[in-house]
Design an enzyme around this catalytic site. Sequence first.
Site, short mmCIF file in Angstrom:
data_model
loop_
_atom_site.label_atom_id
_atom_site.label_comp_id
_atom_site.label_asym_id
_atom_site.label_seq_id
_atom_site.Cartn_x
_atom_site.Cartn_y
_atom_site.Cartn_z
N GLU A 8 -2.12 5.26 2.61
CA GLU A 8 -2.06 3.84 2.27
C GLU A 8 -3.42 3.24 1.86
O GLU A 8 -3.49 2.41 0.96
CB GLU A 8 -1.48 3.05 3.45
N HIS A 67 4.82 5.82 14.08
CA HIS A 67 5.27 6.73 13.03
C HIS A 67 4.18 7.17 12.05
O HIS A 67 4.42 8.02 11.20
CB HIS A 67 6.39 6.07 12.21
N ASP A 89 0.79 -1.23 0.00
CA ASP A 89 0.00 0.00 0.00
C ASP A 89 0.82 1.28 0.00
O ASP A 89 0.31 2.35 0.35
CB ASP A 89 -0.92 0.01 1.24
N GLU A 117 -0.14 -9.03 -1.11
CA GLU A 117 -0.80 -8.47 0.07
C GLU A 117 -1.99 -7.62 -0.35
O GLU A 117 -2.15 -6.46 0.05
CB GLU A 117 0.18 -7.67 0.95
N ARG A 129 1.40 8.81 9.80
CA ARG A 129 1.06 10.21 9.56
C ARG A 129 -0.17 10.63 10.36
O ARG A 129 -0.23 11.72 10.91
CB ARG A 129 0.79 10.45 8.06
N HIS A 143 11.51 6.51 14.56
CA HIS A 143 11.44 6.72 13.11
C HIS A 143 12.24 7.96 12.72
O HIS A 143 12.41 8.89 13.50
CB HIS A 143 9.97 6.88 12.70
#
Length: 375
Positions: free
Chosen positions: A131, A208, A95, A117, A210, A241
């Site tokens: 994603e 991490h 993604d 996936e 967004r 991260h």
Amino acid sequence: MKVLTVFGTRPEAIKMAPLVKKMNKDSRIESILCVTAQHREMLDQVMELFELVPDYDLNIMKPNQTISQITSNVLIGLEEILKKEKPDMILVHGDTTTTFASALAGFYQRIKVGHVEAGLRTYDKYSPYPEEMNRILTGNIADIHFAPTERNRQNLLREAIPDDKIFITGNTVIDALLEVANKPYEFENEVLKDIDFENKRVITVTCHRRENLGENMEHIFSAIKDIAEEFDDTEIIYPVHMNPKVRDIARKILGNTRRIHLIEPLQYQPFVNLMARSYLIITDSGGMQEEAPSLGKPVLVVRKETERPEAIEAGTVKLAGVSRDTIYRMTKELLTDKDAYEKMAHAANPYGDGHACERIIEILVQYEQQAAHSD
């Protein structure tokens, strides 16, 4: 059959490396590898671990790059490669923006796309962002879909994807995890060397996403700090991260707290070994929801929803959300209630048996044979 595999981030590389390695050894497949380097340094670490060398490297990473820049650079970079190589199939994973842009580049050249996936959904286009839309758009472009689970297959069927184009394979991340976890390893990281894994309960944290930046992340980190201050027998390891915004919040809330260790991101092999020696995992990562249960580690997911509900149904994962009080309460339960802990630790992992790559290769070869026969 000529297969061009494209990936660009560390998670994609981890999940696709065992598949690429197996295709490289299969005489029925001419395997070509292109990396976009959407994540440069973290990608290179995985490539080195799995001993992979790309045939093409777009090297697109720039400081503070935007999603639009990633998308356009991958599209432009792949165009000439696709015209030159003319593969029978492009394989993409999951993604990321690399995934969607590569699938779109293949579509523009009328090249078939295989999506590894496939079928994960939250049905909230802004969570995870970007994603969720990347995988929906890739799913609409793809010609063949490798779904890790039956639920993923059902998601695709609801979107009018033909049943004969969907194959349940398990998740390739389990293939990668088991390959790495079975190798002997000693930590080189100075902090990890000094952790008493025998007598301390280690909590591994990753955060991490967004959509968690800002207030959500502050709540998550505050709950983790509460746990560290209350439970003297815990050590909390957070490989932070590279995103400067994540680092600023982590330093502000978790810095200078006893038994909380903010360390640099780990390469895959030490990270797998850290998970294996941990007591539990707190994460907003998708991949860790699949990996940690194979190691018998309970996972608390610090997100509002997850595209991996199978793990929740199986009991290996619990959705803790982003509320400070809820994350604290659910973590405390696993530290104080032995039965609750054991129930999660011994639940069966729904994501596969470590043979997903073999299944994907056989499906690819069969698909190509059928395509040739129909021509």
